[in-house]
Motif scaffolding. Structure first.
Motif, PDB file in Angstrom:
ATOM      1  N   GLY B 141    -111.598 -31.541 -77.172  1.00  0.00           N
ATOM      2  CA  GLY B 141    -111.220 -30.202 -76.707  1.00  0.00           C
ATOM      3  C   GLY B 141    -111.523 -30.012 -75.234  1.00  0.00           C
ATOM      4  O   GLY B 141    -110.702 -29.499 -74.474  1.00  0.00           O
ATOM      5  N   ILE B 142    -112.685 -30.455 -74.825  1.00  0.00           N
ATOM      6  CA  ILE B 142    -113.097 -30.277 -73.422  1.00  0.00           C
ATOM      7  C   ILE B 142    -112.243 -31.151 -72.503  1.00  0.00           C
ATOM      8  O   ILE B 142    -111.794 -30.714 -71.448  1.00  0.00           O
ATOM      9  N   ARG B 143    -111.976 -32.373 -72.942  1.00  0.00           N
ATOM     10  CA  ARG B 143    -111.167 -33.278 -72.105  1.00  0.00           C
ATOM     11  C   ARG B 143    -109.715 -32.807 -71.985  1.00  0.00           C
ATOM     12  O   ARG B 143    -109.029 -33.150 -71.033  1.00  0.00           O
ATOM     13  N   SER B 144    -109.259 -32.067 -72.989  1.00  0.00           N
ATOM     14  CA  SER B 144    -107.838 -31.684 -72.968  1.00  0.00           C
ATOM     15  C   SER B 144    -107.574 -30.449 -72.097  1.00  0.00           C
ATOM     16  O   SER B 144    -106.431 -30.037 -71.935  1.00  0.00           O
ATOM     17  N   VAL B 145    -108.626 -29.867 -71.537  1.00  0.00           N
ATOM     18  CA  VAL B 145    -108.415 -28.708 -70.649  1.00  0.00           C
ATOM     19  C   VAL B 145    -107.752 -29.208 -69.357  1.00  0.00           C
ATOM     20  O   VAL B 145    -108.207 -30.173 -68.744  1.00  0.00           O
ATOM     21  N   ASP B 146    -106.664 -28.549 -68.975  1.00  0.00           N
ATOM     22  CA  ASP B 146    -105.887 -28.922 -67.795  1.00  0.00           C
ATOM     23  C   ASP B 146    -106.766 -28.912 -66.534  1.00  0.00           C
ATOM     24  O   ASP B 146    -107.442 -27.934 -66.250  1.00  0.00           O
ATOM     25  N   ASP B 147    -106.738 -30.016 -65.801  1.00  0.00           N
ATOM     26  CA  ASP B 147    -107.532 -30.140 -64.572  1.00  0.00           C
ATOM     27  C   ASP B 147    -107.225 -29.044 -63.566  1.00  0.00           C
ATOM     28  O   ASP B 147    -108.121 -28.546 -62.884  1.00  0.00           O
ATOM     29  N   ASP B 148    -105.947 -28.679 -63.474  1.00  0.00           N
ATOM     30  CA  ASP B 148    -105.554 -27.660 -62.500  1.00  0.00           C
ATOM     31  C   ASP B 148    -106.167 -26.299 -62.838  1.00  0.00           C
ATOM     32  O   ASP B 148    -106.447 -25.506 -61.947  1.00  0.00           O
ATOM     33  N   VAL B 149    -106.338 -26.038 -64.120  1.00  0.00           N
ATOM     34  CA  VAL B 149    -106.949 -24.771 -64.527  1.00  0.00           C
ATOM     35  C   VAL B 149    -108.408 -24.732 -64.050  1.00  0.00           C
ATOM     36  O   VAL B 149    -108.899 -23.707 -63.552  1.00  0.00           O
ATOM     37  N   ILE B 150    -109.082 -25.882 -64.161  1.00  0.00           N
ATOM     38  CA  ILE B 150    -110.471 -25.957 -63.694  1.00  0.00           C
ATOM     39  C   ILE B 150    -110.517 -25.812 -62.164  1.00  0.00           C
ATOM     40  O   ILE B 150    -111.348 -25.087 -61.621  1.00  0.00           O
ATOM     41  N   LYS B 151    -109.573 -26.495 -61.495  1.00  0.00           N
ATOM     42  CA  LYS B 151    -109.522 -26.382 -60.030  1.00  0.00           C
ATOM     43  C   LYS B 151    -109.243 -24.942 -59.614  1.00  0.00           C
ATOM     44  O   LYS B 151    -109.812 -24.444 -58.642  1.00  0.00           O
ATOM     45  N   ALA B 152    -108.336 -24.287 -60.356  1.00  0.00           N
ATOM     46  CA  ALA B 152    -108.005 -22.896 -60.031  1.00  0.00           C
ATOM     47  C   ALA B 152    -109.260 -22.029 -60.126  1.00  0.00           C
ATOM     48  O   ALA B 152    -109.520 -21.205 -59.245  1.00  0.00           O
ATOM     49  N   ALA B 153    -110.049 -22.237 -61.187  1.00  0.00           N
ATOM     50  CA  ALA B 153    -111.281 -21.452 -61.339  1.00  0.00           C
ATOM     51  C   ALA B 153    -112.235 -21.726 -60.172  1.00  0.00           C
ATOM     52  O   ALA B 153    -112.875 -20.809 -59.659  1.00  0.00           O
ATOM     53  N   LYS B 154    -112.284 -22.994 -59.744  1.00  0.00           N
ATOM     54  CA  LYS B 154    -113.158 -23.346 -58.607  1.00  0.00           C
ATOM     55  C   LYS B 154    -112.717 -22.620 -57.349  1.00  0.00           C
ATOM     56  O   LYS B 154    -113.542 -22.062 -56.629  1.00  0.00           O
ATOM     57  N   THR B 155    -111.416 -22.653 -57.064  1.00  0.00           N
ATOM     58  CA  THR B 155    -110.948 -22.024 -55.836  1.00  0.00           C
ATOM     59  C   THR B 155    -111.169 -20.505 -55.872  1.00  0.00           C
ATOM     60  O   THR B 155    -111.261 -19.876 -54.837  1.00  0.00           O
ATOM     61  N   ILE B 168    -113.657 -23.621 -69.829  1.00  0.00           N
ATOM     62  CA  ILE B 168    -113.596 -24.867 -70.622  1.00  0.00           C
ATOM     63  C   ILE B 168    -113.883 -24.614 -72.105  1.00  0.00           C
ATOM     64  O   ILE B 168    -113.077 -24.995 -72.970  1.00  0.00           O
ATOM     65  N   LEU B 169    -115.006 -23.960 -72.409  1.00  0.00           N
ATOM     66  CA  LEU B 169    -115.343 -23.764 -73.825  1.00  0.00           C
ATOM     67  C   LEU B 169    -114.328 -22.869 -74.561  1.00  0.00           C
ATOM     68  O   LEU B 169    -113.899 -23.227 -75.671  1.00  0.00           O
ATOM     69  N   PRO B 170    -113.900 -21.761 -73.959  1.00  0.00           N
ATOM     70  CA  PRO B 170    -112.873 -20.977 -74.682  1.00  0.00           C
ATOM     71  C   PRO B 170    -111.594 -21.771 -74.958  1.00  0.00           C
ATOM     72  O   PRO B 170    -110.990 -21.625 -76.018  1.00  0.00           O
ATOM     73  N   LEU B 171    -111.217 -22.640 -73.997  1.00  0.00           N
ATOM     74  CA  LEU B 171    -109.993 -23.423 -74.220  1.00  0.00           C
ATOM     75  C   LEU B 171    -110.215 -24.574 -75.196  1.00  0.00           C
ATOM     76  O   LEU B 171    -109.259 -25.108 -75.766  1.00  0.00           O
ATOM     77  N   ALA B 172    -111.491 -24.955 -75.390  1.00  0.00           N
ATOM     78  CA  ALA B 172    -111.788 -26.039 -76.346  1.00  0.00           C
ATOM     79  C   ALA B 172    -111.972 -25.501 -77.766  1.00  0.00           C
ATOM     80  O   ALA B 172    -112.092 -26.282 -78.718  1.00  0.00           O
ATOM     81  N   VAL B 173    -111.982 -24.176 -77.911  1.00  0.00           N
ATOM     82  CA  VAL B 173    -112.236 -23.553 -79.226  1.00  0.00           C
ATOM     83  C   VAL B 173    -111.322 -24.093 -80.336  1.00  0.00           C
ATOM     84  O   VAL B 173    -111.808 -24.435 -81.417  1.00  0.00           O
ATOM     85  N   PRO B 174    -110.009 -24.219 -80.112  1.00  0.00           N
ATOM     86  CA  PRO B 174    -109.169 -24.708 -81.217  1.00  0.00           C
ATOM     87  C   PRO B 174    -109.600 -26.084 -81.724  1.00  0.00           C
ATOM     88  O   PRO B 174    -109.646 -26.309 -82.935  1.00  0.00           O
TER      89      PRO B 174
END
Lengths: 240, 249
Positions: B141-155, B168-174
């Motif tokens: 679940g954690i690995r499948s989170v889109d990298d760009d979404v993480i980058k967007a949160a960083k920016t 990450i955790l909310p998107l890994a919930v499923p």
């Protein structure tokens, strides 16, 4: 808004890149796939490692992490948070930066109005059209009052009509807010419509910088040619 | 519409019970081998009223909840760390890859020697049964989170910790809930097996005692209870997952 300088940038794509982006301008970076356009944006945002210096208004931001650079980044796939509704997507930046709830709500309202998407406030990204997603992503990027706006081929997934409309709106908003902006594209028509200046990147090097006004004046034929031939953009520019 | 669907689901079960009752009524086999549905229901009532069923169910339920909760929490925590930190993943993954294929009940003889035959035995077995699937589903679940979404949160200014908790955790919930749902049923199967082998209380123990007394009706009551508990656990996690993700998935 800052003047941005990149000095002697080296990494897996660039080998001594130097470039300047002026205050409040909209600089378009064109180049073919793999030329290093997105990497350039990632360097400005601090998302990839590099050697050399990135300066905002003469001050090095090399040691500043991405979350402190105040950069608004519009990704190619928009990268909206799928688990948050539109209002929460836009309010995410102010929220993680510790803004108070009332000021977040006020900022979200302002941006919803600016983007003309008040009616989408409670929708989730999966229920938005391409153009709507685009506006939400831009509103989210603007919510943190960025010093620099980075746009990575943001129109590539839109149809032509929608694309033109969104371009004009982004241009209007950019000029209105006076944000220093870098737009990456491989579409010459888009570059011409949006840019104050155009930089062509190829093989990790800046090949030419063109002032659009000068190009209109001196090379109308080339410009016409470029509009119809995105593949040969770099060669045509080198004539100037 | 919903009531209609529920009724539709019950009709085959009622038909099954009627056919069962009919076959038993023919007395082709003796009743102590093949009791009628009504005899099983009578026994269910007796066992419930005299407290035998509820006491044993409570024992099993406690073990399942304790083992499952510990195993799931540990699996989610370890999976989160392994999913986020490559170095930790590289350190632990080879060990877990070797341990994961061992059937849970295969650990029983070793655990009997190490910790003895007591309340901890089924709890640790259920812990092991829950830990690995939840761990691997969390990592996925954690690995499948889109990298760009993480980058967007960083920016946008989010710290690593904030990105973990808010993106990450909310998107890994499923994925995490897929692991929990699958293992919720498995935990009941393991506790029954452990109780049948080593523990004197619980539904598994009641099952094995009934077998020695040739009480097929009690065995069937136990199996019914087990079936319902597995279903209730699985549906519970399905409900929570739907509740948490239906708006955005």
């Amino acid at each position: 808004m800052p003047d941005i300088e990149l000095k002697n940038i080296r990494n897996y794509v660039f080998n001594g890149l130097n470039m300047e982006i002026f205050d409040k301008e909209l600089l378009v970076v064109i180049g073919q796939n793999g030329a290093g356009k997105s990497t350039l944006l990632n360097i400005i945002a601090g998302l990839v490692e590099y050697e050399g210096s990135v300066l905002f208004d003469g001050v090095s931001v090399n040691r500043m992490l991405t979350d402190k650079r105040r950069v608004g980044y519009l990704f190619q796939n928009l990268a909206l948070f799928p688990h948050l509704d539109v209002a929460s997507n836009i309010g995410y930046g102010p929220a993680v930066n510790g803004s108070r709830r009332e000021s977040i709500a006020k900022r979200v309202d302002e941006l919803l109005r600016l983007m003309k998407i008040e009616h989408l406030r409670d929708r989730y990204p999966k229920n938005l059209s391409g153009g709507e997603r685009q506006r939400v992503a831009l509103a989210r990027a603007l919510a943190v009052s960025p010093q620099v706006l980075l746009l990575d081929e943001p129109f590539s997934s839109l149809d032509t009509g929608m694309c033109s409309c969104i371009r004009q709106e982004i241009k209007r908003i950019q000029k209105g807010l006076g944000i220093t902006t870098v737009l990456v594209t491989h579409d010459m028509a888009e570059a011409k419509e949006m840019g104050d200046r155009i930089v062509a990147i190829n093989g990790g090097e800046v090949r030419e910088v063109a002032d659009l006004q000068r190009m209109y004046r001196n090379y109308p034929d080339d410009l016409h040619h470029l509009q119809n031939c995105t593949g040969c953009a770099i060669e045509c520019y080198c004539k100037g | 519409m919903r009531t209609r669907n529920i009724l539709d689901g019950f009709i085959p079960i009622i038909a099954f019970a009627v056919i069962w009752e009919g076959i038993a009524w023919l007395h082709i086999v003796p009743e102590y081998i093949f009791p009628s549905f009504s005899a099983v229901m009578r026994e269910f009532y007796h066992l419930t009223v005299n407290g035998v069923l509820l006491n044993n169910l409570a024992s099993s339920l406690f073990r399942v909840l304790a083992g499952f909760l510990l195993g799931s929490v540990a699996g989610i925590m370890m999976g989160t760390v392994m999913g986020c930190r490559q170095i930790i993943n590289r350190s632990f993954n080879p060990i877990f890859t070797l341990l994961y294929p061992i059937p849970t009940l295969g650990w029983a003889p070793l655990l009997m020697i190490w910790i003895g035959i007591n309340e901890m035995l089924p709890i640790i077995l259920i812990f092991l049964c829950s830990f690995f699937p939840v761990l691997y589903n969390t990592i996925t679940g954690i690995r499948s989170v889109d990298d760009d979404v993480i980058k967007a949160a960083k920016t946008l200014g989010a710290s690593d910790r904030k990105i973990l908790t808010s993106v990450i955790l909310p998107l890994a919930v499923p994925n995490i809930f897929t692991g929990l749902r699958l293992e919720a049923g498995m935990a009941w199967r393991v506790v029954i097996a452990a109780e049948m082998v080593a523990i004197p209380t619980g539904i598994g123990a009641l099952l094995i005692r009934s077998e020695s007394l040739l009480r097929v009706d009690i065995i069937i009551v136990c199996l019914m209870v087990l079936s319902v508990m597995c279903l209730v656990f699985e549906r519970f996690f399905q409900y929570i997952e739907t509740k948490m993700t239906k708006e955005w998935r």
